[in-house]
Design an enzyme around this catalytic site. Structure first.
Site, PDB file in Angstrom:
ATOM      1  CD  GLU A   1     -41.435  -6.620   4.223  1.00 22.13           C
ATOM      2  OE1 GLU A   1     -40.278  -6.558   4.650  1.00 22.13           O
ATOM      3  OE2 GLU A   1     -42.435  -6.674   4.973  1.00 22.13           O
TER       4      GLU A   1
ATOM      5  CB  CYS B   1     -42.605  -4.114   6.854  1.00 18.78           C
ATOM      6  SG  CYS B   1     -43.603  -5.271   7.842  1.00 18.78           S
TER       7      CYS B   1
ATOM      8  CE  LYS C   1     -38.230  -4.310   6.992  1.00 17.38           C
ATOM      9  NZ  LYS C   1     -38.952  -5.610   7.040  1.00 17.38           N
TER      10      LYS C   1
END
Length: 261
Positions: free
Chosen positions: A43, A146, A112
């Site tokens: 990431e 994540c 995200k």
């Protein structure tokens, strides 16, 4: 179908895209020597969590990274799940994952969805609004980022859209390593899919990161796992036939009763 994954567990120099692109490109070159089917990055690998400066050091519409990763995928004839980068747009800055096929064509893009307040993401980054499903060698796959793995309903949404492999680029801190490992394993078991978690190592001004890049099979067994401190390239073989076998032996998806959820 069998696929070999090469997950790049790298350190990231805070706020220095030029250096990080150089490092990642070199690692991709090294990984390509072993002829994997797909290479994965972590990431925010171009900038790290230099959130306050993303408006300066972010990539405008992701164009530079798309160009570089497309070229590398085409050069080495390998699929690349290019982790995520800070994508600057006129609607805000997004934490965005890109995927490319062997021809260098972009096959997936995902921003995200869940922003972690603990690291103040919501102050500097805008949330995405769509799923991360894409095709990898004719195999349905998906990418999330994540913190997303703490939201099982979001992961399940990708699996219900057909994903057999879940890619999770991350910058997961060391103090929550147990959560990282357990969440990845749980997501693999409950969704009967492969999970490829690609985490970074090293430290920035606020955090030390956990490493422990992992590949987990649909039974929840760890196929391969890196250590917690060293840069490395983790290799693992995955078999989509195993996904079908597990889903047949324990027909979780047939036994769901979503009308009650």
């Amino acid at each position: 179908m069998k696929l070999t994954v090469a997950a790049i567990q790298m350190d990231i120099e805070l706020g220095n895209p030029k250096e990080n692109i150089k490092r990642a490109s070199k690692r991709i070159e090294q990984a390509a020597e072993n002829k994997p089917d797909v290479i994965v990055l972590p990431e925010l690998w171009t900038t790290g969590y230099d959130l306050e400066r993303l408006d300066v050091i972010g990539d405008a519409n992701g164009e530079e990274i798309k160009r570089i990763m497309s070229s590398l995928a085409r050069q080495y004839k390998v699929n690349i799940v290019a982790g995520s980068v800070a994508k600057k747009t006129d609607k805000g800055i997004f934490n965005t994952l890109y995927a490319f096929n062997r021809k260098g064509e972009m096959t997936g893009e995902y921003s995200k969805l869940h922003l972690i307040r603990l690291m103040q993401e919501e102050k500097f980054i805008s949330p995405g609004s769509s799923k991360g499903n894409f095709m990898l060698e004719n195999v349905p796959a998906a990418g999330v980022i994540c913190y997303d793995i703490r939201f099982p309903e979001w992961i399940r949404a990708h699996i219900l859209d057909g994903a057999s492999i879940l890619f999770v680029p991350a910058e997961w801190p060391s103090q929550r390593l147990t959560h990282w490992r357990n969440l990845l394993i749980t997501r693999a078991i409950e969704n009967q899919c492969y999970v490829v978690g690609c985490n970074r190592v090293g430290s920035d001004k606020n955090n030390t990161f956990a490493g422990h890049t992992m590949v987990i099979d649909p039974w929840g067994e760890i196929v391969a796992e890196a250590g917690g401190e060293e840069e490395t390239i983790l290799y693992a073989e995955i078999s989509t036939d195993l996904v079908e076998e597990v889903r047949t032996r324990i027909p979780v998806f047939e036994d769901r009763r979503p009308e009650f959820y």
